[in-house]
Design a protein around this motif. Structure first.
Motif, PDB file in Angstrom:
ATOM      1  N   GLU A   1      93.589 -33.615 -15.972  1.00  0.00           N
ATOM      2  CA  GLU A   1      93.339 -35.014 -16.330  1.00  0.00           C
ATOM      3  C   GLU A   1      94.140 -35.952 -15.432  1.00  0.00           C
ATOM      4  OE1 GLU A   1      93.527 -37.972 -20.265  1.00  0.00           O
ATOM      5  OE2 GLU A   1      94.452 -35.980 -20.333  1.00  0.00           O
TER       6      GLU A   1
ATOM      7  N   GLN B   1      92.569 -38.877 -13.142  1.00  0.00           N
ATOM      8  CA  GLN B   1      92.958 -40.290 -13.308  1.00  0.00           C
ATOM      9  C   GLN B   1      93.549 -40.837 -12.013  1.00  0.00           C
ATOM     10  OE1 GLN B   1      92.361 -42.297 -15.670  1.00  0.00           O
ATOM     11  NE2 GLN B   1      92.242 -41.249 -17.639  1.00  0.00           N
TER      12      GLN B   1
ATOM     13  N   ARG C   1      90.767 -41.577  -9.621  1.00  0.00           N
ATOM     14  CA  ARG C   1      90.042 -42.782 -10.059  1.00  0.00           C
ATOM     15  C   ARG C   1      90.811 -44.037  -9.638  1.00  0.00           C
ATOM     16  NH1 ARG C   1      90.456 -45.752 -15.003  1.00  0.00           N
ATOM     17  NH2 ARG C   1      88.665 -47.122 -15.261  1.00  0.00           N
TER      18      ARG C   1
ATOM     19  N   ALA D   1      93.682 -48.723 -15.262  1.00  0.00           N
ATOM     20  CA  ALA D   1      93.728 -47.369 -14.718  1.00  0.00           C
ATOM     21  C   ALA D   1      95.165 -46.927 -14.458  1.00  0.00           C
ATOM     22  CB  ALA D   1      92.913 -47.303 -13.427  1.00  0.00           C
TER      23      ALA D   1
ATOM     24  N   GLN E   1      96.697 -46.028 -17.813  1.00  0.00           N
ATOM     25  CA  GLN E   1      96.165 -44.754 -18.294  1.00  0.00           C
ATOM     26  C   GLN E   1      96.792 -43.578 -17.542  1.00  0.00           C
ATOM     27  OE1 GLN E   1      91.972 -45.460 -17.745  1.00  0.00           O
ATOM     28  NE2 GLN E   1      91.698 -46.264 -19.828  1.00  0.00           N
ATOM     29  N   LEU E   2      97.015 -43.753 -16.257  1.00  0.00           N
ATOM     30  CA  LEU E   2      97.650 -42.694 -15.474  1.00  0.00           C
ATOM     31  C   LEU E   2      99.075 -42.455 -15.968  1.00  0.00           C
ATOM     32  CD1 LEU E   2      97.483 -40.772 -13.011  1.00  0.00           C
ATOM     33  CD2 LEU E   2      98.450 -42.642 -11.635  1.00  0.00           C
TER      34      LEU E   2
END
Length: 916
Positions: free
Chosen positions: A579, A583, A586, A607, A610-611
């Motif tokens: 994951e 991420q 992305r 983003a 989230q990382l």
């Protein structure tokens, strides 16, 4: 295990991990399923139905991704950490659609039990994700609403089964936790309002209503209020551009939750302590003063660049993004000593200009030596403000003045920890001074010491302790919160070793689990471990690699064993690691396609956040591995800086006993971050009359938990016989600092120092000090005089270099003395140790040479005015102490302290103009 070893603990490729997981789990699950089906079918399910008196659904819904009720029941028999691995290694989502509208309340009961068990672990990075998903489960909230209204409509209000109560308590706990994290939605607040109304109208059983009222204190009202303050420790542009460097006031008390108010205050102090020195440095940069000097000293770097590893798809986490320190074209070789200042976990601030219109925050990661030689420093980007694509553009860079990692770890804990079951609340928060016995040590328990029995209130007769030390040993076994104060040389470490030795001997009887020993400094920790290793080899030392070969074998990094890793843990690591890579890729795509629009910028920020959450999950999974490494050990040891990131490990281990060495030097918040709801025994060993806790900001209070509780009247043990200093040295501390400090007979038989007239002497002079840019000071005259004295003691007195230590309160003077010493005494094997007073706290030397530095007509002596610093400086020597300073300046700075010391020196004819 550090972040530098992301994949070292099971170095396998993804296919091998997946196959290993499938093979090892399949047989185990088949056997357990066969056994559990019989048990659950007849006992667990029937018992739930019987006790809850609830109707079962016509048949269990067979929805995709749904765990069967029997699987949930089986998981509840596991430990919370095993339950977490059980559910997380599956593709199905426990926090997803696990409840249907026609499901029985039995399933609701079991599901809520499982959700709470996992969320009580307070898993970093997972907590937000789990609770946010829970808060969106409308079916769970509707089912609970119907259940609550059914209970309230029951005519037999006084009766409520234990399982029914547990449904209420678990649901309220989960909502309170979601509220604490800041992810509870509108339906949650509406449900809280319904519960409050039922309680106020007396429509719930009395005992249940009383318990729930305490849980519901977490909610001031029914309106959504995001309270997640976890990220407030990170600097922002607005905060860096503030004009005032004054400490701000802590948040106003809520008057409804004492623990929450206390934690908010501690969190605020921690924020201020980290941020105010940073703000002061930024103001200095914005003024544009002495930038060339700052750059020369590498406090500021110009022309650096953030660079993406072109092979990032295949690279490990610590090799993805680099700061190019030589991007400006500076071809000079970077001093390795300067690079060592970039410790893993440090926070770096980068901006395109010193007007701070934009800001990038990065934390330093492990960097491979070959990359450092190229001027590349590995980092993780954690925040960005007013900037889109962060790569390959010239940036100013500087490190925060205060080391970031312990601050962010402790702040995160204080921001998210539950206030229920707050450890040692009665002493830390409520201020009670009547101390209970440790819950796990029964008064009549038969304990053993060297194979001889004893009781908690009657210590063994053959303890190698003096009377006061014996009283302290007894206090450990009879007080769940125990404070031991020991002036210099009174045997604090000796008592601590005996305590640990006895606790280890009784660990199985008492069920303590691994004893946790924490120290403020690595040197003190190593000194302790050398002594305790005589009694046990089952020691695990976390943190930086020890420099002592006697205990290097206990380093956690040297004990990595892939066989200890359960297959489900490998599976979870693989999933989270995968994951993270996804991420990260992305985010790189968003950087590459950044078009300058607000929408593109906001998407990038999301983003990035989230990382970071996935990165936190990776750290959590790594700590779970450490749990399997540590759970069968007798003793875990680390510094409090290291412990700040391992609170979750203590929670997993359910550690009962914590021993804090040098406790008076540890900030209160850092002690809190080590304790868990499982803590039953806290032992603080230290001396608040020596060094106080380090604070980045001198305007903030420097009172430790150790000192605060003593001042509040909490009983403590006081050691009073010192075994280190020659009497003429220890007499400098009495009665100025200590009311009483007796000398052991052993210190009366030291030989006089060869070729010196006195074993204690103070040379007073009026040669001026020199102030340096970083507010440190040096005194060239004092450095020359101590260099001469050092050479005399070594050449004429024939002492070994290891006998002598040169101390000074100031870093600049330490460097000046090192440069002034003759070359042959600066290089191995004839090097003489030169250290700051603070760094030498807890240590001792046969002969100490002390440079006090300060010499000015205004009597400005800085922290030498504090008795604590003077106490440490004067109490390190065993055989002899030789001091140089300006006594007139010192007495102007603090007449009471230094005049008393001067008077004692005059009485002994131990003050003059020359050593020789």
């Amino acid at each position: 295990m550090s972040a530098s070893q992301d994949d070292d603990w099971f170095n396998q490729d993804e296919e091998a991990i997946e196959q290993s997981f499938q093979d090892q789990v399949k047989h185990q699950d088949e056997q357990e399923e066969e056994d559990e089906q019989i048990l659950c079918r007849h006992a667990v399910l029937a018992d739930c139905l019987k006790q809850l008196n609830l109707e079962n659904s016509a048949g269990e819904t067979k929805a995709p991704g749904r765990f069967a009720t029997i699987e949930l029941s089986k998981a509840l028999k596991m430990s919370p950490v095993d339950m977490f691995l059980y559910f997380m290694s599956e593709e199905r989502d426990l926090f997803g659609a696990q409840l249907a509208g026609n499901d029985s309340l039995k399933r609701l009961f079991i599901l809520l039990e499982a959700l709470k068990s996992i969320c009580q672990l307070e898993l970093g990075g997972f907590d937000d994700k789990f609770l946010a998903a829970f808060s969106k489960q409308t079916v769970i909230f509707n089912s609970f609403r119907r259940f609550a209204l059914t209970i309230s409509a029951n005519a037999l209000l006084g009766k409520c089964t234990a399982e029914s109560e547990q449904i209420f308590k678990n649901m309220i706990w989960l909502m309170a936790r979601a509220n604490k994290i800041g992810v509870l939605g509108q339906q949650g607040y509406e449900l809280v309002g319904i519960c409050n109304k039922l309680i106020s109208e007396g429509k719930l059983p009395q005992l249940l209503a009383l318990d729930l009222s305490q849980e519901l204190e977490a909610f001031a009202d029914t309106l959504p209020t995001l309270v997640n303050v976890k990220g407030e420790i990170y600097p922002t542009i607005d905060r860096l551009l503030l004009d005032s460097v004054e400490p701000s006031k802590p948040p106003a008390p809520t008057e409804s939750n004492q623990v929450a108010d206390y934690l908010n205050t501690q969190r605020h102090l921690l924020q201020q302590d980290f941020f105010l020195p940073l703000l002061e440095f930024v103001q200095f940069l914005r003024a544009g003063c002495n930038l060339d000097t700052l750059e020369k000293r590498r406090l500021l770097w110009r022309g650096t660049q953030l660079t993406l590893n072109p092979e990032f798809v295949e690279a490990q986490r610590h090799s993805l993004v680099f700061i190019n320190l030589l991007a400006s074209g500076d071809s000079k070789k970077i001093n390795r000593k300067l690079l060592d200042n970039f410790k893993t976990g440090a926070l770096l601030c980068l901006t395109t200009g010193l007007d701070f219109k934009d800001l990038i925050l990065c934390t330093v990661s492990y960097t491979k030596p070959d990359k450092l030689k190229e001027g590349l420093l590995s980092v993780e980007v954690v925040r960005q403000h007013n900037i889109g694509n962060i790569y390959d553009r010239p940036l100013f860079m500087f490190q925060t003045p205060v080391f970031f990692e312990p601050y962010v770890r402790v702040h995160n804990y204080l921001s998210t920890c539950s206030t229920d079951q707050f450890p040692m609340r009665r002493y830390i928060v409520d201020g009670q001074i009547e101390i209970r016995p440790p819950a796990y040590i029964k008064s009549d328990a038969q304990l053993m010491y060297n194979r001889k029995p004893f009781r908690a209130a009657q210590p063994p007769q053959d303890l190698p302790l003096n009377d006061r030390q014996r009283e302290a040993f007894k206090a450990v076994y009879t007080n769940e919160f125990c404070i031991i104060q020991g002036p210099p040389g009174t045997g604090k470490t000796h008592v601590s070793v005996e305590v640990v030795n006895s606790l280890i001997q009784n660990a199985k009887v008492l069920g303590t689990g691994p004893i946790i020993v924490l120290a403020y400094t690595n040197d003190s920790l190593d000194k302790f471990l050398v002594k305790v290793s005589k009694y046990t080899k089952e020691i695990l030392r976390f943190g930086c690699q020890t420099r002592d070969p006697q205990i290097a074998k206990f380093n956690a990094n040297s004990m990595l064993d892939p066989e200890l890793v359960p297959p489900r843990l490998k599976r979870v690591w693989w999933l989270v690691n995968t994951e993270y890579k996804e991420q990260f890729q992305r985010l790189q795509a968003l950087y590459a396609n950044f078009d300058g629009s607000e929408a593109s910028y906001q998407e990038t920020l999301i983003a990035q956040e989230q990382l970071q959450q996935v990165a936190e999950r990776m750290d959590t999974v790594r700590i779970i591995f450490q749990y399997y490494l540590a759970r069968n050990k007798d003793l875990l040891a680390m510094t409090t800086t290291c412990a700040a990131r391992l609170n979750f490990l203590f929670r997993l281990l359910k550690s009962k006993c914590f021993i804090f060495k040098e406790a008076a030097e540890i900030q209160e918040a850092h002690i809190l971050a080590c304790l868990t709801p499982h803590t039953e025994h806290v032992i603080l060993v230290g001396d608040h009359k020596q060094l106080q806790p380090f604070t980045g900001c001198s305007q903030l209070p420097q009172v430790s938990l150790f000192e605060r509780l003593i001042d509040k009247g909490l009983p403590y043990s006081l050691l009073n016989v010192q075994y280190r200093m020659r009497p003429c040295i220890s007499e400098l501390l009495v009665p100025t600092i200590y009311g009483e400090l007796l000398c052991s007979d052993s210190v009366n038989v030291y030989e006089d120092v060869r070729n010196m007239h006195k074993n204690l002497f103070f040379v007073s002079h009026n040669e001026p000090e020199k102030a340096l840019l970083d507010t440190s000071f040096e005194n060239v005259h004092e450095a020359k005089e101590l260099a001469k004295l050092t050479e005399f003691l070594l050449e004429t007195g024939k002492y070994e270099a290891s006998d002598i230590v040169i101390l000074s309160p100031y870093n600049a003077q330490v460097e000046r003395i090192k440069k002034t010493l003759p070359e042959k005494y600066r290089t191995d094997p004839n090097s003489v140790q030169v250290s700051t007073v603070d760094s030498f706290q807890g240590l001792e030397a046969n002969i100490v040479l002390l440079s006090l530095v300060r010499s000015n007509p205004s009597g400005n002596i800085g922290f030498l005015a504090k008795p604590n610093r003077a106490c440490v400086a004067l109490s390190r020597a065993r055989w002899a102490l030789y001091i140089i300073g300006n006594m007139e300046t010192l007495q102007q700075g603090n007449s009471e302290l230094w005049s008393a010391i001067a008077e004692r020196l005059k009485e002994s004819n131990a003050i003059g103009k020359h050593f020789l």
